[in-house]
Design a protein around this motif. Structure first.
Motif, PDB file in Angstrom:
ATOM      1  N   ASP A 100      -5.702 -22.500 -18.796  1.00  0.00           N
ATOM      2  CA  ASP A 100      -5.374 -21.246 -19.483  1.00  0.00           C
ATOM      3  C   ASP A 100      -6.600 -20.359 -19.725  1.00  0.00           C
ATOM      4  O   ASP A 100      -6.461 -19.250 -20.245  1.00  0.00           O
ATOM      5  CB  ASP A 100      -4.696 -21.545 -20.837  1.00  0.00           C
ATOM      6  CG  ASP A 100      -3.345 -22.200 -20.628  1.00  0.00           C
ATOM      7  OD1 ASP A 100      -2.714 -21.911 -19.594  1.00  0.00           O
ATOM      8  OD2 ASP A 100      -2.938 -23.024 -21.479  1.00  0.00           O
ATOM      9  N   ASP A 101      -7.761 -20.843 -19.353  1.00  0.00           N
ATOM     10  CA  ASP A 101      -8.985 -20.030 -19.468  1.00  0.00           C
ATOM     11  C   ASP A 101      -8.919 -18.946 -18.392  1.00  0.00           C
ATOM     12  O   ASP A 101      -8.648 -19.239 -17.223  1.00  0.00           O
ATOM     13  CB  ASP A 101     -10.202 -20.952 -19.245  1.00  0.00           C
ATOM     14  CG  ASP A 101     -11.520 -20.264 -19.556  1.00  0.00           C
ATOM     15  OD1 ASP A 101     -11.756 -19.146 -19.059  1.00  0.00           O
ATOM     16  OD2 ASP A 101     -12.323 -20.856 -20.297  1.00  0.00           O
ATOM     17  N   GLU A 102      -9.156 -17.686 -18.745  1.00  0.00           N
ATOM     18  CA  GLU A 102      -8.986 -16.621 -17.734  1.00  0.00           C
ATOM     19  C   GLU A 102     -10.011 -16.689 -16.614  1.00  0.00           C
ATOM     20  O   GLU A 102      -9.840 -16.067 -15.570  1.00  0.00           O
ATOM     21  CB  GLU A 102      -8.944 -15.238 -18.379  1.00  0.00           C
ATOM     22  CG  GLU A 102     -10.186 -14.866 -19.121  1.00  0.00           C
ATOM     23  CD  GLU A 102     -10.034 -13.509 -19.813  1.00  0.00           C
ATOM     24  OE1 GLU A 102     -11.069 -12.885 -20.046  1.00  0.00           O
ATOM     25  OE2 GLU A 102      -8.874 -13.107 -20.105  1.00  0.00           O
ATOM     26  N   ARG A 103     -11.057 -17.491 -16.809  1.00  0.00           N
ATOM     27  CA  ARG A 103     -12.042 -17.677 -15.735  1.00  0.00           C
ATOM     28  C   ARG A 103     -11.554 -18.674 -14.678  1.00  0.00           C
ATOM     29  O   ARG A 103     -12.127 -18.778 -13.605  1.00  0.00           O
ATOM     30  CB  ARG A 103     -13.367 -18.159 -16.330  1.00  0.00           C
ATOM     31  CG  ARG A 103     -14.027 -17.134 -17.231  1.00  0.00           C
ATOM     32  CD  ARG A 103     -15.183 -17.740 -18.035  1.00  0.00           C
ATOM     33  NE  ARG A 103     -14.698 -18.700 -19.031  1.00  0.00           N
ATOM     34  CZ  ARG A 103     -15.473 -19.364 -19.879  1.00  0.00           C
ATOM     35  NH1 ARG A 103     -16.780 -19.178 -19.852  1.00  0.00           N
ATOM     36  NH2 ARG A 103     -14.951 -20.217 -20.750  1.00  0.00           N
ATOM     37  N   ALA A 104     -10.506 -19.420 -14.979  1.00  0.00           N
ATOM     38  CA  ALA A 104      -9.960 -20.404 -14.028  1.00  0.00           C
ATOM     39  C   ALA A 104      -9.041 -19.681 -13.051  1.00  0.00           C
ATOM     40  O   ALA A 104      -7.999 -19.149 -13.448  1.00  0.00           O
ATOM     41  CB  ALA A 104      -9.183 -21.482 -14.785  1.00  0.00           C
ATOM     42  N   VAL A 105      -9.433 -19.626 -11.781  1.00  0.00           N
ATOM     43  CA  VAL A 105      -8.671 -18.804 -10.819  1.00  0.00           C
ATOM     44  C   VAL A 105      -8.100 -19.640  -9.676  1.00  0.00           C
ATOM     45  O   VAL A 105      -7.681 -19.099  -8.660  1.00  0.00           O
ATOM     46  CB  VAL A 105      -9.539 -17.638 -10.273  1.00  0.00           C
ATOM     47  CG1 VAL A 105      -9.951 -16.707 -11.398  1.00  0.00           C
ATOM     48  CG2 VAL A 105     -10.778 -18.136  -9.529  1.00  0.00           C
ATOM     49  N   TYR A 106      -8.048 -20.965  -9.853  1.00  0.00           N
ATOM     50  CA  TYR A 106      -7.633 -21.815  -8.730  1.00  0.00           C
ATOM     51  C   TYR A 106      -6.165 -21.647  -8.362  1.00  0.00           C
ATOM     52  O   TYR A 106      -5.804 -21.943  -7.224  1.00  0.00           O
ATOM     53  CB  TYR A 106      -7.992 -23.290  -8.943  1.00  0.00           C
ATOM     54  CG  TYR A 106      -8.023 -23.761 -10.374  1.00  0.00           C
ATOM     55  CD1 TYR A 106      -9.206 -23.696 -11.109  1.00  0.00           C
ATOM     56  CD2 TYR A 106      -6.886 -24.256 -10.996  1.00  0.00           C
ATOM     57  CE1 TYR A 106      -9.245 -24.134 -12.432  1.00  0.00           C
ATOM     58  CE2 TYR A 106      -6.928 -24.700 -12.311  1.00  0.00           C
ATOM     59  CZ  TYR A 106      -8.098 -24.624 -13.028  1.00  0.00           C
ATOM     60  OH  TYR A 106      -8.134 -25.041 -14.332  1.00  0.00           O
TER      61      TYR A 106
END
Ligand code: CP
Length: 308
Positions: free
Chosen positions: A276-282
């Motif tokens: 849910d971290d917006e930096r996680a784009v996988y």
């Protein structure tokens, strides 16, 4: 007739054109709905896959074409001893283009030498995975706005991870790239990548074991799974499999703009609390994989769409 066996089969200019096409497909999918009417894609998968096979199939269906193929060696005549060379000769009579995944390094190259249709390497052993690299490049270009001047951390199984080998091969052609290679000693990057790619191209890199020490300086963190299927010794796999677990505490040490990518599937190396971290784009990365595979099919089949 062209094949895609390595990311280096495309020049930087061709790669830029392909990524531009993929972006146009993303923005105007309707323009491409009938681009491959009457064409067939064969997916020849001798090894398990979820993303690569299904995204190739989705790509061809999105273009109006059809798909056929097999999803394991056991369900093909490979189980009776048929060679890759013979199989591709047969499939060339049925389809217009094929994507092949194989556990043996070089199998798609052998297939290409006997093929009557373009062959796309969909992952060969611990060697290369060029369409994952196209996916990764589109993700980076779309979300970072550039493919140069980046500090890129690559973490996990750098020895067997074919996505890592392909990505490094592709990115060394851009300027201002620095790699931070994070792995246990046993899973360091192979010497042929270190010497023949990084050092030959004078690319800045460092090798470290602790993610916490370097995460704060990264523009991008590319996490990878420890590749269980490539280990000869199960005890060694069990000892190394949880070498890295990216969690909220480690993300707190990272910059606010650092992207987290992963070719997937993940096992334990990224905790679900990071999702849910917006930096996680996988998961966004997976969607880009469909657009680049659509663009690749059009490119290898030489299909031009007016005003694309
Ligand atoms: N990233 C990737 O190659 O995933 P699959 O093994 O599911 O195709």
């Amino acid at each position: 007739m062209r094949h895609l066996l390595s990311p280096l089969d495309l020049s930087v200019e061709e790669l830029d054109t392909l990524l531009d096409l993929a972006s146009d497909i993303e923005q105007h999918p309707d323009k491409y709905r009938h681009a491959c009417d009457g064409k067939k894609l064969a997916t020849l998968f001798y090894e398990p896959s979820t993303r690569t096979r299904l995204s190739f199939e989705a790509a061809m269906l999105n273009l109006g074409g059809n798909v056929l193929g097999f999803s394991s060696a056991d369900s093909s005549s490979a189980a009776k001893g048929e060679s890759v060379s013979d199989t591709i000769r047969i499939v060339s009579c049925y389809a217009d283009i094929c994507a092949m995944r194989h556990p043996k390094e070089g199998a798609p190259l052998v297939a290409a030498s006997k093929s009557g249709i373009p062959v796309i390497n969909a992952g060969d052993g611990g060697h290369q995975h060029p369409t994952q690299t196209l996916t990764d490049l589109m993700t980076i270009r779309s979300l970072k706005g550039r493919l140069n001047n980046l500090v890129i951390g690559i973490c996990g199984d750098l020895k067997f991870g074919r996505t890592v080998h392909s990505l490094i091969n592709a990115l060394v052609r851009y300027t201002g790239i620095k790699f931070v290679l994070i792995s246990p000693n046993e899973l360091r990057i192979p010497s042929y990548i270190r010497q023949d790619v990084l050092e030959k191209k004078h690319v800045e890199y460092q090798e470290v074991e602790r993610l916490e020490d370097v995460i704060g300086g990264l523009d991008l963190l590319y996490m990878t799974r420890v590749q269980k299927e490539r280990f000869f010794n199960e005890e060694e796999y069990i000892r190394l499999k949880d070498s890295y677990i990216l969690n909220a505490a480690k993300m707190a040490l990272a910059g606010k703009d650092m992207l987290v990518m992963h070719p997937l599937p993940r096992v334990n190396e990224i905790s679900v609390e990071v999702d849910d971290d917006e930096r996680a784009v996988y998961f966004k990365q997976v969607q880009y994989g469909v657009y680049v595979r659509m663009a690749l099919i059009l490119t290898l089949l030489n299909i031009n769409i007016p005003d694309a």
